[in-house]
Design a protein around this motif. Structure first.
Motif, PDB file in Angstrom:
ATOM      1  N   TYR B  42       1.020  -1.482   0.294  1.00 30.95           N
ATOM      2  CA  TYR B  42       0.262  -0.143   0.042  1.00 30.95           C
ATOM      3  C   TYR B  42       0.738   1.063  -0.038  1.00 30.95           C
ATOM      4  O   TYR B  42       0.197   2.526  -1.036  1.00 30.95           O
ATOM      5  CB  TYR B  42      -0.831  -0.047   1.077  1.00 30.95           C
ATOM      6  CG  TYR B  42      -1.972   1.551   1.412  1.00 30.95           C
ATOM      7  CD1 TYR B  42      -0.939   2.705   1.838  1.00 30.95           C
ATOM      8  CD2 TYR B  42      -2.920   1.795   0.649  1.00 30.95           C
ATOM      9  CE1 TYR B  42      -1.666   3.874   1.498  1.00 30.95           C
ATOM     10  CE2 TYR B  42      -3.031   3.434   0.337  1.00 30.95           C
ATOM     11  CZ  TYR B  42      -2.993   4.141   1.278  1.00 30.95           C
ATOM     12  OH  TYR B  42      -3.896   4.822   1.317  1.00 30.95           O
ATOM     13  N   TRP B  43       1.654   0.874   1.107  1.00 30.97           N
ATOM     14  CA  TRP B  43       2.480   2.369   1.046  1.00 30.97           C
ATOM     15  C   TRP B  43       3.247   2.802  -0.104  1.00 30.97           C
ATOM     16  O   TRP B  43       3.963   4.144  -0.031  1.00 30.97           O
ATOM     17  CB  TRP B  43       2.959   2.698   2.400  1.00 30.97           C
ATOM     18  CG  TRP B  43       2.737   3.199   3.541  1.00 30.97           C
ATOM     19  CD1 TRP B  43       2.491   1.662   4.318  1.00 30.97           C
ATOM     20  CD2 TRP B  43       1.981   3.747   3.867  1.00 30.97           C
ATOM     21  NE1 TRP B  43       1.429   1.992   5.544  1.00 30.97           N
ATOM     22  CE2 TRP B  43       1.210   3.651   5.017  1.00 30.97           C
ATOM     23  CE3 TRP B  43       1.906   5.106   3.566  1.00 30.97           C
ATOM     24  CZ2 TRP B  43       0.670   4.756   5.759  1.00 30.97           C
ATOM     25  CZ3 TRP B  43       0.805   5.867   4.377  1.00 30.97           C
ATOM     26  CH2 TRP B  43       0.158   5.906   5.140  1.00 30.97           C
ATOM     27  N   SER B  44       3.659   1.671  -0.922  1.00 33.27           N
ATOM     28  CA  SER B  44       4.835   2.081  -1.857  1.00 33.27           C
ATOM     29  C   SER B  44       3.846   2.312  -3.840  1.00 33.27           C
ATOM     30  O   SER B  44       4.409   2.714  -4.351  1.00 33.27           O
ATOM     31  CB  SER B  44       5.756   0.662  -2.380  1.00 33.27           C
ATOM     32  OG  SER B  44       4.561  -0.279  -2.743  1.00 33.27           O
ATOM     33  N   MET B  45       3.019   2.050  -3.419  1.00 33.39           N
ATOM     34  CA  MET B  45       1.519   2.665  -3.901  1.00 33.39           C
ATOM     35  C   MET B  45       1.767   4.253  -3.687  1.00 33.39           C
ATOM     36  O   MET B  45       1.015   5.032  -5.127  1.00 33.39           O
ATOM     37  CB  MET B  45      -0.002   1.600  -4.227  1.00 33.39           C
ATOM     38  CG  MET B  45       0.387   0.206  -4.834  1.00 33.39           C
ATOM     39  SD  MET B  45      -1.201  -0.364  -5.027  1.00 33.39           S
ATOM     40  CE  MET B  45      -1.882  -1.156  -4.195  1.00 33.39           C
ATOM     41  N   ARG B  93      -3.391   1.725  -9.634  1.00 35.14           N
ATOM     42  CA  ARG B  93      -3.858   2.416  -8.374  1.00 35.14           C
ATOM     43  C   ARG B  93      -5.433   3.418  -8.519  1.00 35.14           C
ATOM     44  O   ARG B  93      -5.872   2.997  -7.616  1.00 35.14           O
ATOM     45  CB  ARG B  93      -3.181   3.963  -8.555  1.00 35.14           C
ATOM     46  CG  ARG B  93      -2.782   4.082  -6.931  1.00 35.14           C
ATOM     47  CD  ARG B  93      -1.867   5.229  -6.843  1.00 35.14           C
ATOM     48  NE  ARG B  93      -1.538   5.711  -8.000  1.00 35.14           N
ATOM     49  CZ  ARG B  93      -0.038   7.055  -6.929  1.00 35.14           C
ATOM     50  NH1 ARG B  93       0.098   7.056  -6.281  1.00 35.14           N
ATOM     51  NH2 ARG B  93       0.914   7.886  -8.436  1.00 35.14           N
ATOM     52  N   VAL B  94      -5.515   3.286 -10.299  1.00 35.35           N
ATOM     53  CA  VAL B  94      -7.187   3.667 -10.489  1.00 35.35           C
ATOM     54  C   VAL B  94      -7.775   2.918 -10.821  1.00 35.35           C
ATOM     55  O   VAL B  94      -9.443   2.418 -10.797  1.00 35.35           O
ATOM     56  CB  VAL B  94      -6.755   4.382 -12.163  1.00 35.35           C
ATOM     57  CG1 VAL B  94      -5.978   5.682 -12.124  1.00 35.35           C
ATOM     58  CG2 VAL B  94      -5.464   3.414 -13.004  1.00 35.35           C
ATOM     59  N   LEU B  95      -7.812   1.257 -10.356  1.00 36.33           N
ATOM     60  CA  LEU B  95      -8.656   0.487 -10.573  1.00 36.33           C
ATOM     61  C   LEU B  95      -9.192   0.207  -9.292  1.00 36.33           C
ATOM     62  O   LEU B  95      -9.008   0.388  -8.837  1.00 36.33           O
ATOM     63  CB  LEU B  95      -7.568  -1.091 -10.726  1.00 36.33           C
ATOM     64  CG  LEU B  95      -7.101  -1.053 -12.031  1.00 36.33           C
ATOM     65  CD1 LEU B  95      -6.273  -2.679 -12.144  1.00 36.33           C
ATOM     66  CD2 LEU B  95      -8.282  -1.242 -13.434  1.00 36.33           C
ATOM     67  N   MET B 102      -6.514  -8.359  -6.846  1.00 34.42           N
ATOM     68  CA  MET B 102      -6.192  -9.831  -7.299  1.00 34.42           C
ATOM     69  C   MET B 102      -5.285  -9.153  -7.769  1.00 34.42           C
ATOM     70  O   MET B 102      -4.180 -10.522  -7.862  1.00 34.42           O
ATOM     71  CB  MET B 102      -7.267 -10.265  -8.908  1.00 34.42           C
ATOM     72  CG  MET B 102      -8.529 -10.927  -8.630  1.00 34.42           C
ATOM     73  SD  MET B 102      -9.191 -11.275 -10.408  1.00 34.42           S
ATOM     74  CE  MET B 102      -9.624  -9.774 -11.265  1.00 34.42           C
ATOM     75  N   TYR B 103      -4.217  -8.276  -7.912  1.00 36.97           N
ATOM     76  CA  TYR B 103      -3.504  -7.754  -8.377  1.00 36.97           C
ATOM     77  C   TYR B 103      -2.674  -8.083  -7.149  1.00 36.97           C
ATOM     78  O   TYR B 103      -0.827  -9.257  -7.382  1.00 36.97           O
ATOM     79  CB  TYR B 103      -2.826  -6.793  -8.941  1.00 36.97           C
ATOM     80  CG  TYR B 103      -1.380  -5.777  -8.543  1.00 36.97           C
ATOM     81  CD1 TYR B 103      -1.346  -4.616  -7.842  1.00 36.97           C
ATOM     82  CD2 TYR B 103      -1.040  -6.305  -9.459  1.00 36.97           C
ATOM     83  CE1 TYR B 103      -0.297  -4.180  -7.412  1.00 36.97           C
ATOM     84  CE2 TYR B 103       0.519  -5.721  -9.617  1.00 36.97           C
ATOM     85  CZ  TYR B 103       0.656  -4.274  -8.145  1.00 36.97           C
ATOM     86  OH  TYR B 103       2.286  -3.912  -8.470  1.00 36.97           O
ATOM     87  N   PHE B 146      -6.545  -1.377   2.086  1.00 36.09           N
ATOM     88  CA  PHE B 146      -6.474  -0.395   1.838  1.00 36.09           C
ATOM     89  C   PHE B 146      -7.078   1.044   2.233  1.00 36.09           C
ATOM     90  O   PHE B 146      -6.989   1.883   2.069  1.00 36.09           O
ATOM     91  CB  PHE B 146      -6.414  -0.374   0.094  1.00 36.09           C
ATOM     92  CG  PHE B 146      -6.488   0.163  -1.085  1.00 36.09           C
ATOM     93  CD1 PHE B 146      -8.115   1.547  -0.905  1.00 36.09           C
ATOM     94  CD2 PHE B 146      -5.709   0.865  -1.333  1.00 36.09           C
ATOM     95  CE1 PHE B 146      -7.153   2.323  -1.687  1.00 36.09           C
ATOM     96  CE2 PHE B 146      -5.287   1.722  -2.413  1.00 36.09           C
ATOM     97  CZ  PHE B 146      -6.207   2.882  -2.323  1.00 36.09           C
ATOM     98  N   VAL B 147      -8.228   1.093   2.744  1.00 39.89           N
ATOM     99  CA  VAL B 147      -9.635   1.740   3.059  1.00 39.89           C
ATOM    100  C   VAL B 147      -9.018   2.575   3.905  1.00 39.89           C
ATOM    101  O   VAL B 147      -8.623   3.600   5.062  1.00 39.89           O
ATOM    102  CB  VAL B 147     -10.604   1.177   3.122  1.00 39.89           C
ATOM    103  CG1 VAL B 147     -11.485   1.996   4.124  1.00 39.89           C
ATOM    104  CG2 VAL B 147     -11.193   1.249   1.912  1.00 39.89           C
ATOM    105  N   ILE B 148      -7.905   1.682   5.783  1.00 47.18           N
ATOM    106  CA  ILE B 148      -7.565   1.334   6.343  1.00 47.18           C
ATOM    107  C   ILE B 148      -6.920   2.681   6.612  1.00 47.18           C
ATOM    108  O   ILE B 148      -6.852   3.496   6.739  1.00 47.18           O
ATOM    109  CB  ILE B 148      -7.727   0.278   7.475  1.00 47.18           C
ATOM    110  CG1 ILE B 148      -9.138   0.084   7.651  1.00 47.18           C
ATOM    111  CG2 ILE B 148      -7.000   1.110   8.625  1.00 47.18           C
ATOM    112  CD1 ILE B 148      -8.861  -1.080   9.019  1.00 47.18           C
TER     113      ILE B 148
END
Lengths: 272, 159
Positions: B42-45, B93-95, B102-103, B146-148
């Motif tokens: 997450y953080w690297s995204m 990121r935009v998906l 799945m990724y 992701f959300v948190i």
């Protein structure tokens, strides 16, 4: 393709890290130089580990504390109950052991008689101070009849004077109304021993002064009269009183049977 | 002062490590998702400039120490998946979250493969079911992670 080129800088970095990782793994596996790193990082992580294990430890501790208390109480109660039961059994055991010893000696003496014997137990003692009567727990249904001799392991006790189906009344030789034919072992002198109402004294009356009698002489049943089997111990001479005037001696003897304490007795069928 | 905001990243990683060492019953242990990998992904995204390979490397060392694996095992795996992520995050990121998941599954699987491969080389046993179990669970929880973390990031006013 473009993406890969963009990431070229990163690619080198990645490659660098991959090589480092693989070398680290090899070093860590083959040698132990990296132990220091591992130890130090472990040290840094230990607060986290402690934190993580707190709920489990706390839960266990609480469980122990409460369970132990309850368990201890239950265990305590159970042990006490068991202790009481065991104590009672122990007392019974001591009594049984003593009874066993008495019975053994009684049976041992019964063998000497080689007669038909019935083992009986004392039921009660007649509290009349002037009579010496006891109840035994065998009666007519066990084959006891009036006139049967009653003995204990040490000597003659008395004879049966009354039977019920399940019990019998025995008059002891110490009863004032009882007289038992006896014989001196040493001299063979025959006499009759009368009860005086005392369990420790029998009286032999009107013995001739010339009779060969000494203190500590043994008296046994003479068998005359057919009531008592012969040669069974009765008493031991304790005193000799002379009546110079009339020329008689009165002998006092102490019964050998434990008249006041025997619990197990033998009832002997007289020989026909 | 603004530097303190980046503390959240470290804190989230600490939480992830705690979750990794949390004692669980044996039958659950093998399905434990790789929290550290998830948080790192997450953080690297979200902050690709800040959270990169260095982060992956040092987080890997910490993970190796706590998991008892060879120093470098998780490092290797994390470095590789973060590298992959660095190349694809812009498109991912935009998906939608489900597709992102799945990724993430793929990344976690790669992570798992590398770790298990080294274990196998070492001669240590590798349970077969766990092979797919842990990445699968990780995929399922990705939306929440992701959300948190996004909310945490926004609260901390990090770009």
């Amino acid at each position: 393709m473009k993406i890969l080129l963009q990431a070229r800088g990163a690619s080198l970095q990645a490659l660098f890290f991959v090589v480092i990782s693989i070398s680290m793994m090899v070093v860590d596996h083959r040698f132990h130089h990296l132990e220091v790193v591992r130890t130090n990082i472990s040290l840094a992580l230990s607060p986290l580990k402690y934190l993580v294990s707190l709920p489990a430890t706390g839960g266990n501790w609480l469980n122990d504390w409460f369970t132990s208390h309850t368990e201890l109480l239950e265990e305590n109660a159970a042990l006490r109950a068991e202790g009481r039961i065991l104590n009672a059994r122990l007392q019974k055991l001591e009594i049984l052991a003593e009874e066993n010893a008495r019975l053994r000696s009684l049976l041992g003496s019964a063998r000497k008689i080689a007669d038909d014997v019935i083992v009986a137990e004392l039921l009660s003692v007649d509290q009349n101070p002037y009579r010496q009567l006891i109840e035994i727990n065998k009666g007519s249904s066990d084959g006891v009849e009036i006139g049967f001799a009653v003995i204990d392991d040490s000597g003659v006790m008395g004879q049966v004077i009354h039977v019920n189906p399940q019990s019998a009344t025995t008059i002891l030789i110490s009863d004032p109304e009882h007289a038992i034919p006896v014989q001196f072992v040493r001299s063979g002198t025959r006499s009759v021993a009368f009860g005086r109402g005392s369990t420790t004294q029998l009286e032999l009356r009107y013995l001739p002064a010339t009779a060969d009698i000494k203190i500590d002489d043994d008296l046994v049943t003479s068998g005359l009269g057919g009531r008592f089997p012969p040669d069974y111990p009765v008493a031991k001479v304790t005193a000799i009183e002379e009546d110079r005037v009339r020329g008689f001696v009165t002998v006092l003897a102490e019964p050998k049977a434990h008249l006041d304490s025997s619990r197990e007795v033998l009832v002997i069928k007289p020989r026909q | 002062m603004s530097k303190l905001r980046y503390l959240v990243i470290y804190l989230s990683l600490v939480v992830a490590v705690v979750l990794m060492i949390l004692p669980l019953p044996d039958w659950v242990q093998i399905y434990r998702p790789n929290w550290v990998a998830l948080v790192l992904i997450y953080w690297s995204m979200a902050l690709p400039k800040r959270v990169g390979l260095w982060f992956a490397f040092f987080t890997g060392i910490v993970l190796d120490t706590s998991q008892g694996t060879l120093l470098g095992q998780h490092t290797l795996a994390l470095v590789i998946i973060i590298y992959v992520n660095m190349n694809f995050y812009q498109r991912i990121r935009v998906l939608a979250l489900a597709q992102q998941a799945m990724y993430v599954f793929a990344l976690l699987l790669v992570n798992q493969v590398i770790v298990a491969w080294v274990e196998g080389i070492m001669g240590r046993p590798t349970p077969l079911l766990a092979f797919f179990g842990a990445p699968f669970i990780g995929m399922l929880i990705w939306p929440w992670v992701f959300v948190i973390l996004r909310d945490v990031r926004r609260k901390a006013l990090l770009s």
